[in-house]
Design a protein around this motif. Structure first.
Motif, PDB file in Angstrom:
ATOM      1  N   ARG A  11       1.097  -1.711  -0.267  1.00  0.00           N
ATOM      2  CA  ARG A  11      -0.134   0.033  -0.193  1.00  0.00           C
ATOM      3  C   ARG A  11       0.801   1.327  -0.243  1.00  0.00           C
ATOM      4  NH1 ARG A  11      -2.944   0.011   4.920  1.00  0.00           N
ATOM      5  NH2 ARG A  11      -2.157  -1.530   5.554  1.00  0.00           N
ATOM      6  N   THR A  12       2.239   1.128   0.804  1.00  0.00           N
ATOM      7  CA  THR A  12       2.844   2.349   1.113  1.00  0.00           C
ATOM      8  C   THR A  12       4.165   2.527  -0.274  1.00  0.00           C
ATOM      9  OG1 THR A  12       4.422   1.389   2.276  1.00  0.00           O
ATOM     10  CG2 THR A  12       2.597   2.670   2.960  1.00  0.00           C
ATOM     11  N   GLY A  13       4.124   1.415  -1.090  1.00  0.00           N
ATOM     12  CA  GLY A  13       5.529   1.234  -1.909  1.00  0.00           C
ATOM     13  C   GLY A  13       5.235   0.111  -2.344  1.00  0.00           C
ATOM     14  N   TYR A  14       6.757  -1.008  -2.313  1.00  0.00           N
ATOM     15  CA  TYR A  14       7.235  -1.781  -2.669  1.00  0.00           C
ATOM     16  C   TYR A  14       7.320  -2.472  -1.082  1.00  0.00           C
ATOM     17  CZ  TYR A  14       6.546  -0.587  -6.918  1.00  0.00           C
ATOM     18  OH  TYR A  14       5.775   0.043  -8.113  1.00  0.00           O
ATOM     19  N   SER A  15       7.595  -3.612  -1.377  1.00  0.00           N
ATOM     20  CA  SER A  15       9.156  -4.661  -0.679  1.00  0.00           C
ATOM     21  C   SER A  15       9.381  -6.050  -1.651  1.00  0.00           C
ATOM     22  CB  SER A  15       7.929  -5.402   0.343  1.00  0.00           C
ATOM     23  OG  SER A  15       7.564  -6.726   0.188  1.00  0.00           O
ATOM     24  N   ALA A  16      10.731  -6.204  -0.471  1.00  0.00           N
ATOM     25  CA  ALA A  16      11.393  -7.521  -1.300  1.00  0.00           C
ATOM     26  C   ALA A  16      12.046  -8.053  -0.519  1.00  0.00           C
ATOM     27  CB  ALA A  16      12.477  -6.652  -2.240  1.00  0.00           C
ATOM     28  N   TYR A  17      12.321  -9.298  -1.010  1.00  0.00           N
ATOM     29  CA  TYR A  17      12.418 -10.169   0.146  1.00  0.00           C
ATOM     30  C   TYR A  17      13.455 -11.441  -0.301  1.00  0.00           C
ATOM     31  CZ  TYR A  17       9.455 -13.398  -0.622  1.00  0.00           C
ATOM     32  OH  TYR A  17       8.502 -14.278  -1.563  1.00  0.00           O
ATOM     33  N   ALA A  18      15.222 -11.295   0.153  1.00  0.00           N
ATOM     34  CA  ALA A  18      15.735 -12.093  -0.770  1.00  0.00           C
ATOM     35  C   ALA A  18      15.314 -13.946  -0.590  1.00  0.00           C
ATOM     36  CB  ALA A  18      16.889 -12.320  -0.289  1.00  0.00           C
ATOM     37  N   LEU A  30      10.218   1.512  -7.396  1.00  0.00           N
ATOM     38  CA  LEU A  30      11.301   0.775  -7.172  1.00  0.00           C
ATOM     39  C   LEU A  30      12.680   1.206  -7.467  1.00  0.00           C
ATOM     40  CD1 LEU A  30       9.084  -1.281  -9.814  1.00  0.00           C
ATOM     41  CD2 LEU A  30       9.497  -1.870  -7.760  1.00  0.00           C
ATOM     42  N   GLU A  31      13.474   2.341  -8.193  1.00  0.00           N
ATOM     43  CA  GLU A  31      14.137   2.631  -8.367  1.00  0.00           C
ATOM     44  C   GLU A  31      14.576   3.120  -6.576  1.00  0.00           C
ATOM     45  OE1 GLU A  31      17.998   3.342  -9.989  1.00  0.00           O
ATOM     46  OE2 GLU A  31      16.266   2.476 -10.983  1.00  0.00           O
ATOM     47  N   THR A  32      14.292   3.252  -5.356  1.00  0.00           N
ATOM     48  CA  THR A  32      14.711   3.054  -4.568  1.00  0.00           C
ATOM     49  C   THR A  32      14.900   1.666  -3.522  1.00  0.00           C
ATOM     50  OG1 THR A  32      13.134   5.245  -4.018  1.00  0.00           O
ATOM     51  CG2 THR A  32      14.018   3.723  -1.773  1.00  0.00           C
ATOM     52  N   LEU A  33      13.688   1.406  -3.994  1.00  0.00           N
ATOM     53  CA  LEU A  33      13.891  -0.267  -3.412  1.00  0.00           C
ATOM     54  C   LEU A  33      15.311  -0.752  -4.173  1.00  0.00           C
ATOM     55  CD1 LEU A  33      12.068  -2.781  -2.155  1.00  0.00           C
ATOM     56  CD2 LEU A  33      11.609  -2.951  -4.356  1.00  0.00           C
ATOM     57  N   LYS A  34      15.605  -0.609  -5.037  1.00  0.00           N
ATOM     58  CA  LYS A  34      16.761  -1.459  -5.645  1.00  0.00           C
ATOM     59  C   LYS A  34      17.916  -0.695  -4.825  1.00  0.00           C
ATOM     60  CE  LYS A  34      17.580  -0.592  -9.827  1.00  0.00           C
ATOM     61  NZ  LYS A  34      18.033  -0.556 -10.831  1.00  0.00           N
ATOM     62  N   ASN A  35      17.770   0.521  -4.397  1.00  0.00           N
ATOM     63  CA  ASN A  35      18.668   0.790  -4.121  1.00  0.00           C
ATOM     64  C   ASN A  35      19.158   0.551  -2.590  1.00  0.00           C
ATOM     65  OD1 ASN A  35      20.164   2.682  -5.936  1.00  0.00           O
ATOM     66  ND2 ASN A  35      18.609   4.519  -5.159  1.00  0.00           N
ATOM     67  N   ASN A  36      17.856  -0.331  -1.852  1.00  0.00           N
ATOM     68  CA  ASN A  36      17.807  -0.178   0.067  1.00  0.00           C
ATOM     69  C   ASN A  36      17.969  -1.899  -0.334  1.00  0.00           C
ATOM     70  OD1 ASN A  36      16.478   2.229   0.662  1.00  0.00           O
ATOM     71  ND2 ASN A  36      14.567   2.446   0.402  1.00  0.00           N
ATOM     72  N   MET A  37      18.294  -2.833  -1.688  1.00  0.00           N
ATOM     73  CA  MET A  37      18.267  -4.015  -1.390  1.00  0.00           C
ATOM     74  C   MET A  37      19.352  -3.580  -1.734  1.00  0.00           C
ATOM     75  SD  MET A  37      15.768  -5.525  -4.541  1.00  0.00           S
ATOM     76  CE  MET A  37      14.216  -4.707  -5.283  1.00  0.00           C
ATOM     77  N   ILE A  38      20.489  -3.286  -1.689  1.00  0.00           N
ATOM     78  CA  ILE A  38      21.602  -3.370  -2.106  1.00  0.00           C
ATOM     79  C   ILE A  38      22.677  -2.528  -1.068  1.00  0.00           C
ATOM     80  CG2 ILE A  38      23.701  -2.211  -3.185  1.00  0.00           C
ATOM     81  CD1 ILE A  38      21.962  -1.808  -5.785  1.00  0.00           C
ATOM     82  N   ALA A  39      21.929  -2.059  -0.314  1.00  0.00           N
ATOM     83  CA  ALA A  39      22.687  -1.662   1.073  1.00  0.00           C
ATOM     84  C   ALA A  39      21.709  -2.435   1.942  1.00  0.00           C
ATOM     85  CB  ALA A  39      21.997  -0.472   1.553  1.00  0.00           C
ATOM     86  N   ALA A  40      20.764  -3.823   2.106  1.00  0.00           N
ATOM     87  CA  ALA A  40      20.726  -4.307   3.174  1.00  0.00           C
ATOM     88  C   ALA A  40      21.154  -5.884   2.768  1.00  0.00           C
ATOM     89  CB  ALA A  40      18.770  -5.048   3.235  1.00  0.00           C
ATOM     90  N   LEU A  41      21.841  -6.392   1.629  1.00  0.00           N
ATOM     91  CA  LEU A  41      22.687  -6.787   1.425  1.00  0.00           C
ATOM     92  C   LEU A  41      23.874  -6.886   1.970  1.00  0.00           C
ATOM     93  CD1 LEU A  41      20.802  -8.073  -2.183  1.00  0.00           C
ATOM     94  CD2 LEU A  41      21.279  -9.754  -0.384  1.00  0.00           C
ATOM     95  N   ASN A  42      24.129  -5.661   0.880  1.00  0.00           N
ATOM     96  CA  ASN A  42      25.925  -5.426   1.676  1.00  0.00           C
ATOM     97  C   ASN A  42      26.034  -5.274   3.857  1.00  0.00           C
ATOM     98  OD1 ASN A  42      27.360  -5.283   0.073  1.00  0.00           O
ATOM     99  ND2 ASN A  42      26.030  -3.290  -1.028  1.00  0.00           N
ATOM    100  N   LEU A  43      24.529  -5.345   4.007  1.00  0.00           N
ATOM    101  CA  LEU A  43      24.695  -4.808   5.720  1.00  0.00           C
ATOM    102  C   LEU A  43      24.877  -6.395   6.181  1.00  0.00           C
ATOM    103  CD1 LEU A  43      22.455  -2.489   6.965  1.00  0.00           C
ATOM    104  CD2 LEU A  43      24.937  -2.428   7.653  1.00  0.00           C
ATOM    105  N   TYR A  44      24.187  -7.268   5.182  1.00  0.00           N
ATOM    106  CA  TYR A  44      24.088  -8.692   5.726  1.00  0.00           C
ATOM    107  C   TYR A  44      25.470  -9.531   5.643  1.00  0.00           C
ATOM    108  CZ  TYR A  44      23.019 -13.882   5.863  1.00  0.00           C
ATOM    109  OH  TYR A  44      22.424 -15.316   6.087  1.00  0.00           O
ATOM    110  N   PHE A  45      26.300  -9.211   4.295  1.00  0.00           N
ATOM    111  CA  PHE A  45      27.095  -9.968   3.534  1.00  0.00           C
ATOM    112  C   PHE A  45      28.577  -9.418   4.273  1.00  0.00           C
ATOM    113  CE2 PHE A  45      24.108 -11.573   0.958  1.00  0.00           C
ATOM    114  CZ  PHE A  45      24.726 -12.611   0.736  1.00  0.00           C
ATOM    115  N   GLU A  46      28.432  -7.751   5.119  1.00  0.00           N
ATOM    116  CA  GLU A  46      29.822  -7.810   5.335  1.00  0.00           C
ATOM    117  C   GLU A  46      30.275  -8.322   6.523  1.00  0.00           C
ATOM    118  OE1 GLU A  46      30.129  -2.959   6.758  1.00  0.00           O
ATOM    119  OE2 GLU A  46      28.179  -4.196   8.896  1.00  0.00           O
ATOM    120  N   GLU A  47      29.962  -8.916   7.320  1.00  0.00           N
ATOM    121  CA  GLU A  47      30.983 -10.456   8.410  1.00  0.00           C
ATOM    122  C   GLU A  47      31.992 -10.909   7.130  1.00  0.00           C
ATOM    123  OE1 GLU A  47      28.970 -11.704  11.090  1.00  0.00           O
ATOM    124  OE2 GLU A  47      28.301  -9.920  12.063  1.00  0.00           O
ATOM    125  N   LYS A  48      30.867 -11.457   6.024  1.00  0.00           N
ATOM    126  CA  LYS A  48      31.531 -11.969   4.958  1.00  0.00           C
ATOM    127  C   LYS A  48      32.425 -11.650   4.512  1.00  0.00           C
ATOM    128  CE  LYS A  48      27.449 -15.029   5.508  1.00  0.00           C
ATOM    129  NZ  LYS A  48      26.490 -16.170   5.064  1.00  0.00           N
TER     130      LYS A  48
END
Length: 125
Positions: A11-18, A30-48
């Motif tokens: 209702r407020t835009g878009y969501s995405a999950y891996a 969708l453009e903001t979502l794509k940027n947020n996907m990259i940021a979220a994935l980089n946080l997740y994979f940061e320790e690796k």
């Protein structure tokens, strides 16, 4: 490494999950979502020690979201190209009707063929 991200309209835009990682994000468009996907994935994979870039994403969209995301694709021209009634494709895009798996593959094949042709284009310099 391609990371599949499933995109859904909210209702407020878009969501995405891996698909295979515990990563979830949202975005107003969708453009903001794509940027947020990259940021979220980089946080997740940061320790690796892995860095995720746009080309590492495999974004899975519903048909209507695809045409909203890639507004440069003309639905009328695509319907002519794949031999599909324009009004039927419009109904699929607007979510009025849900395409069968066969129709979805037909549309996807047309988009992919167009993408391949565009990738092969060269301009004279």
């Amino acid at each position: 490494m391609k990371i599949e991200m499933i995109v859904e309209r909210t209702r407020t835009g878009y969501s995405a999950y891996a698909a295979k990682h515990p990563v979830y994000t949202t975005g107003k468009d969708l453009e903001t979502l794509k940027n947020n996907m990259i940021a979220a994935l980089n946080l997740y994979f940061e320790e690796k020690g892995k860095t995720i870039k746009e080309e590492d994403l495999k974004i899975t969209l519903e048909l209507s979201q695809f045409f909203e995301f890639y507004k440069v694709i003309n639905a009328k021209a695509l319907s002519e190209r794949i031999g599909m009634d324009q009004s039927l494709l419009a109904q699929y895009i607007k979510g009025i009707k849900k395409p069968s798996a066969t129709q979805t593959q037909r549309i996807l094949k047309g988009v992919q063929q167009l993408g391949s042709e565009l990738a092969a284009v060269r301009f004279l310099l």
